[in-house]
Design a protein around this motif. Structure first.
Motif, PDB file in Angstrom:
ATOM      1  N   GLU A 175       0.831  -1.204   0.000  1.00 61.45           N
ATOM      2  CA  GLU A 175       0.000   0.000   0.000  1.00 61.45           C
ATOM      3  C   GLU A 175       0.868   1.258   0.000  1.00 61.45           C
ATOM      4  OE1 GLU A 175      -3.740   2.043   2.398  1.00 61.45           O
ATOM      5  OE2 GLU A 175      -2.462   0.600   3.440  1.00 61.45           O
ATOM      6  N   ALA A 176       1.908   1.285   0.823  1.00 63.45           N
ATOM      7  CA  ALA A 176       2.794   2.451   0.868  1.00 63.45           C
ATOM      8  C   ALA A 176       3.476   2.676  -0.474  1.00 63.45           C
ATOM      9  CB  ALA A 176       3.839   2.268   1.969  1.00 63.45           C
ATOM     10  N   LEU A 177       3.905   1.597  -1.101  1.00 57.85           N
ATOM     11  CA  LEU A 177       4.621   1.724  -2.364  1.00 57.85           C
ATOM     12  C   LEU A 177       3.700   2.200  -3.482  1.00 57.85           C
ATOM     13  CD1 LEU A 177       7.415   1.409  -3.476  1.00 57.85           C
ATOM     14  CD2 LEU A 177       7.006  -1.033  -3.796  1.00 57.85           C
ATOM     15  N   LEU A 178       2.461   1.714  -3.495  1.00 56.73           N
ATOM     16  CA  LEU A 178       1.509   2.182  -4.503  1.00 56.73           C
ATOM     17  C   LEU A 178       1.204   3.667  -4.322  1.00 56.73           C
ATOM     18  CD1 LEU A 178      -0.944  -0.869  -4.636  1.00 56.73           C
ATOM     19  CD2 LEU A 178       0.655  -0.155  -6.426  1.00 56.73           C
ATOM     20  N   LEU A 179       1.082   4.103  -3.082  1.00 57.90           N
ATOM     21  CA  LEU A 179       0.875   5.532  -2.841  1.00 57.90           C
ATOM     22  C   LEU A 179       2.093   6.345  -3.305  1.00 57.90           C
ATOM     23  CD1 LEU A 179      -0.744   5.398   0.725  1.00 57.90           C
ATOM     24  CD2 LEU A 179      -1.911   5.935  -1.419  1.00 57.90           C
ATOM     25  N   GLU A 180       3.282   5.838  -3.032  1.00 53.76           N
ATOM     26  CA  GLU A 180       4.500   6.549  -3.416  1.00 53.76           C
ATOM     27  C   GLU A 180       4.640   6.639  -4.936  1.00 53.76           C
ATOM     28  OE1 GLU A 180       8.215   8.524  -3.018  1.00 53.76           O
ATOM     29  OE2 GLU A 180       6.533   8.200  -1.646  1.00 53.76           O
ATOM     30  N   LEU A 181       4.234   5.597  -5.629  1.00 55.07           N
ATOM     31  CA  LEU A 181       4.377   5.547  -7.085  1.00 55.07           C
ATOM     32  C   LEU A 181       3.106   5.980  -7.805  1.00 55.07           C
ATOM     33  CD1 LEU A 181       6.376   2.186  -7.386  1.00 55.07           C
ATOM     34  CD2 LEU A 181       7.250   4.532  -7.366  1.00 55.07           C
ATOM     35  N   ASP A 182       2.191   6.599  -7.081  1.00 57.18           N
ATOM     36  CA  ASP A 182       0.945   7.053  -7.701  1.00 57.18           C
ATOM     37  C   ASP A 182       1.155   7.981  -8.897  1.00 57.18           C
ATOM     38  OD1 ASP A 182      -2.065   7.450  -7.689  1.00 57.18           O
ATOM     39  OD2 ASP A 182      -1.359   9.507  -7.364  1.00 57.18           O
TER      40      ASP A 182
END
Length: 832
Positions: free
Chosen positions: A84-91
């Motif tokens: 979840e954190a990585l998807l937010l970061e790579l949004d």
């Protein structure tokens, strides 16, 4: 570094290679492509959802995960939390491709990250966070470490594989609904995509498009092997008999557009199950689902429905239909085991894959599932894999049988939430009932935008559509009205049964409590009547044996029924297809009495009136006089423990209405009887019962409040509204806590299971349940005794805490105050 430096799964053996994270992600996306087709999403959204599923394990491209896999160093974060954190970061990279509203993307990122049965509860801030990021977010990116750039590269590469993916046009409501659906969808794709026997790691490192092409081929095989390859509904006649009135109506009633709810109200024995199957087939052909799930009130009714469904549902689809049984003791069902172990079957017979049979959660994924309503209700409670159950049901026509039994406030609130969630996912439903109060019907219809205040009965009501009433009656023989006769004392009931059994009648006495049923059998046997006994406090092996004997004598095809006498409890109301000539019943609420009366003169085509030893059907009701109410214990002088089972106000109203009516006229008179007791216009009770009624209403309100606290917050979406707690913390039903006793026999070699069964089923078949409060007051066998430890040492910890192994002495003694006998079941004795 590069994408080839990040393993997703360990090597299967010393000569094997690691499975790369990106290859596993493509495996799962290939499975998702196979599964998503029947759900009817437009192409851009379909591609977007499969892309998100492909990215479910993006954080396996991280230092943290690689160290865990190769060096066995524990992760400080669960990997789905890091995803979840990585998807937010790579949004920013995903937003350029998926577009749509940021909140919609964020909601779906959290949903796909929650594919291990629970949403993350870490504080990640969100896409519109301003200022310094929360600590959880910063620590998560630290755990990703040097994988960040390669994760970004993987996102870009995967976006290129799904060029049409787009979240444009999603509404807030649709996004919330998808947030509950997507985690379960991803879970299934991940489970099947992890089949390394078919989706094997390559020895080289092919380009992603080349690997994807091979993964798609393997995924089709894997999905078919799991039993999830979708078939199309067949437009064929399901039954070769002449349709009865309700069945013919279900074949003709117009269907509404979109998700549809239908309520089938008809008397017991009117063929409602077949009517529902006819209607469900029409819904399947109209694209309202791709399978069925039958939800029943008890395991016994589910087992009975499974037997019936197995005879028909294999013809529903253009490929072999998968059929599962979903409840806690499904593995003990002979019919289900026959399907599992039966080998190759004809194309019109149902089957079940080993993969589907592995767990009750997976059982909801089959083309056709049969189970208890509890398995469906867990999809609206905050338990682990709640979203998986919701996904499994979302494509099904949900058929809830005996829905009148779900009117108790707690389970009734759960049912309403289940239907709301099902409708939001595009699901359709059919509700079957013989005795549904109109107010409850109105609440259920309103969930699908419908309404009806018609008192007509029988009735077929489609929410927001047609209500069919005035159904023509069958031309075959009927039993006519059931006359009501009051009995004031138990010994009068014994005399009635003795007299008619002596004349060759098949007789039954339905009691409200197990202890009263045991007492009745003792009284009958003292009179020389060889009465049989059936209740819920038998070990499962004995209960199954007794049920088989009862069906052989008093079932639809029963033989040797002359003079047969059975005493039973509520298990007789709906679980077994029985037919008696004479019936005695303890006073019970009107709905229950009508259900019981449905087992009186039932199969008139096989046993017409002239062939029966009784001139007319009579329901003898053991009850005090409703005109003589001195206090709140009005019932206790006539019915012993059974007086506590139901609300006394309902009991009194039933006696008052029924004895004044003097008869049950089915089907035309059922509605008036039901509404007079269970409807909103039910009459007042005597002053002596007012306090008891107020207390019962207060308990009902508290139960609905309890349900409201337990049910997931649908409007909040999966991340905020979901949880992942133990099922026992969020029960599907309220009631007194039960304890399971596991019975054993002593032999020279040690303890063996009570059930005379070979193999692993022997111990489960030796289980019997009773109220925790009664058992805890007794000196049950010491679980530290060596002979008991020899059996229980291999039990899981939860089972040793909740179950009690109980050796049974030759004379039936378990401990002071408790015994067990094959013919009577579990018996509580006074310690005074």
């Amino acid at each position: 570094m590069g994408l080839a430096d990040w393993p997703g799964k360990s090597a299967a053996g010393p000569e094997q290679v690691e499975h790369l994270a990106v290859h596993h992600m493509l495996d799962v996306s290939a499975v998702a492509e196979c599964l998503i087709g029947p759900f009817g999403f437009d192409r851009p959204l379909r591609e977007a959802l499969v892309l998100l599923v492909a990215l479910h394990d993006l954080v396996k491209i991280s230092d943290s995960f690689r160290r865990m896999l190769r060096e066995d160093i524990p992760q400080s974060f669960r990997h789905w939390e890091l995803t979840e954190a990585l998807l937010l970061e790579l949004d920013p990279a995903l937003a350029a491709h998926l577009r749509g509203d940021p909140w919609h993307r964020q909601t779906l990122y959290a949903a796909v990250a929650g594919h291990h049965g629970r949403p993350s509860k870490r504080n990640m801030g969100g896409l519109e966070w301003s200022g310094r990021r929360p600590r959880d977010y910063r620590l998560a990116l630290e755990a990703v470490g040097s994988g960040l750039d390669d994760a970004r590269a993987a996102v870009m590469a995967f976006c290129a594989l799904f060029p049409e993916a787009s979240l444009d046009g999603l509404s807030d409501d649709r996004t919330i609904a998808l947030s509950w659906w997507l985690p379960g969808f991803c879970t299934v794709a991940d489970w099947i995509g992890s089949n390394t026997d078919l989706l094997r790691p390559p020895t080289s490192c092919p380009a992603l498009p080349d690997y994807r092409a091979k993964a798609r081929e393997a995924a089709r095989t894997a999905v078919a092997g799991a039993g999830l390859a979708s078939g199309r509904a067949r437009d064929i006649r399901l039954f070769d008999f002449k349709l009865r009135p309700m069945q013919a109506s279900c074949a003709e009633v117009p269907l509404t557009d979109g998700p549809t709810l239908a309520v089938i109200e008809d008397e017991t024995g009117a063929g409602k199950t077949e009517a529902a199957l006819i209607l469900a087939q029409r819904m399947l052909l109209a694209g309202k689902g791709r399978g069925l799930f039958f939800a029943l009130p008890t395991m016994a009714t589910a087992d009975a429905m499974f037997r019936r469904a197995a005879e028909t549902v294999g013809r529903l689809f253009d490929r072999q239909t998968t059929l599962t049984l979903a409840h806690g003791r499904a593995g003990l069902s002979v019919d289900f085991r026959d399907i599992l172990k039966g080998g190759p079957r004809g194309e019109d017979e149902a089957t079940c894959s080993d993969w589907l049979a592995e767990s009750r959660r997976r059982a909801l994924l089959a083309d056709v599932g049969v189970g208890t309503i509890d398995q469906a209700l867990l999809s609206v409670l905050p338990v682990k894999f709640q979203a998986l159950r919701h996904f499994g049901l979302s494509s099904k026509i949900l058929i809830v049988d005996e829905v009148h039994e779900l009117g108790e406030p707690y389970i009734g609130a759960e049912l309403e939430a289940l239907l709301r969630m099902h409708r939001a996912a595009g699901g359709s439903a059919i509700l079957l009932t013989a005795t549904l109060p109109m107010a409850q019907r109105a609440r259920l219809l309103s969930i699908y935008g419908g309404a009806s205040d018609s008192p007509a009965y029988p009735a077929l009501t489609v929410a927001g559509g047609t209500t069919m009433t005035g159904l023509r009656r069958d031309t075959g023989p009927g039993k006519g009205a059931v006359r009501i006769e009051q009995l004031s004392r138990p010994d009068e009931a014994v005399e009635v049964l003795s007299e008619w059994a002596g004349k060759g009648a098949a007789c039954v006495w339905v009691r409200n409590a197990v202890d009263d049923a045991i007492a009745a059998v003792v009284m009958l046997r003292e009179k020389g009547i060889a009465a049989h006994l059936l209740h819920a406090r038998f070990a499962l092996s004995d209960r199954k044996r007794i049920e088989a004997e009862v069906l052989a004598r008093a079932g639809k095809e029963g033989q040797g029924r002359e003079g047969f006498v059975l005493v039973g409890t509520q298990v007789l109301e709906s679980s077994l297809d029985l037919d008696f000539d004479v019936m005695v019943s303890d006073l019970a609420p009107m709905a229950a009495l009508i259900q019981r009366a449905g087992r009186l003169w039932r199969h008139m085509d096989r046993r017409p009136a002239a062939s029966r030893p009784v001139p007319a059907p009579v329901l003898h009701v053991l009850s005090p006089d409703p005109a003589q109410v001195a206090d709140a214990h009005w019932l206790h002088g006539t019915i012993d423990r059974g007086a506590w089972v139901y609300p006394v106000a309902d009991q009194w109203r039933t006696a008052d209405v029924l004895f004044r009516a003097g008869r049950i006229e089915a089907p035309s008179g059922l509605r008036a009887l039901i509404e007079a007791v269970h409807g909103e216009e039910a009459g007042p009770v005597p002053e002596a019962l007012l306090e008891a009624e107020v207390t019962a209403e207060g308990k009902g309100a508290a139960a609905r409040g309890h349900a409201a606290q337990n049910i997931v917050d649908l409007a909040a979406g999966y991340r905020a509204g979901g949880q992942a707690n133990d099922d026992a913390r969020y029960p599907t039903r309220l009631g007194e806590a039960q304890r399971v006793l596991v019975l054993a026999r002593r032999e020279t070699s040690g303890l063996r299971a009570w059930a005379d069964e070979a193999g692993p089923e022997a111990w489960p078949l030796s289980e019997v349940s009773a109220r925790l409060s009664r058992l805890d007051a007794l000196p049950l066998p010491d679980q530290s005794a060596p002979e008991i430890v020899a059996v229980t040492r291999d039990w899981p910890e939860w089972k040793r805490a909740e179950y009690h192994l109980c050796p049974v002495a030759e004379d039936g003694t378990i401990c002071a105050g408790l015994r067990y006998e094959e013919e009577y079941g579990l018996i509580f004795q006074s310690l005074a």
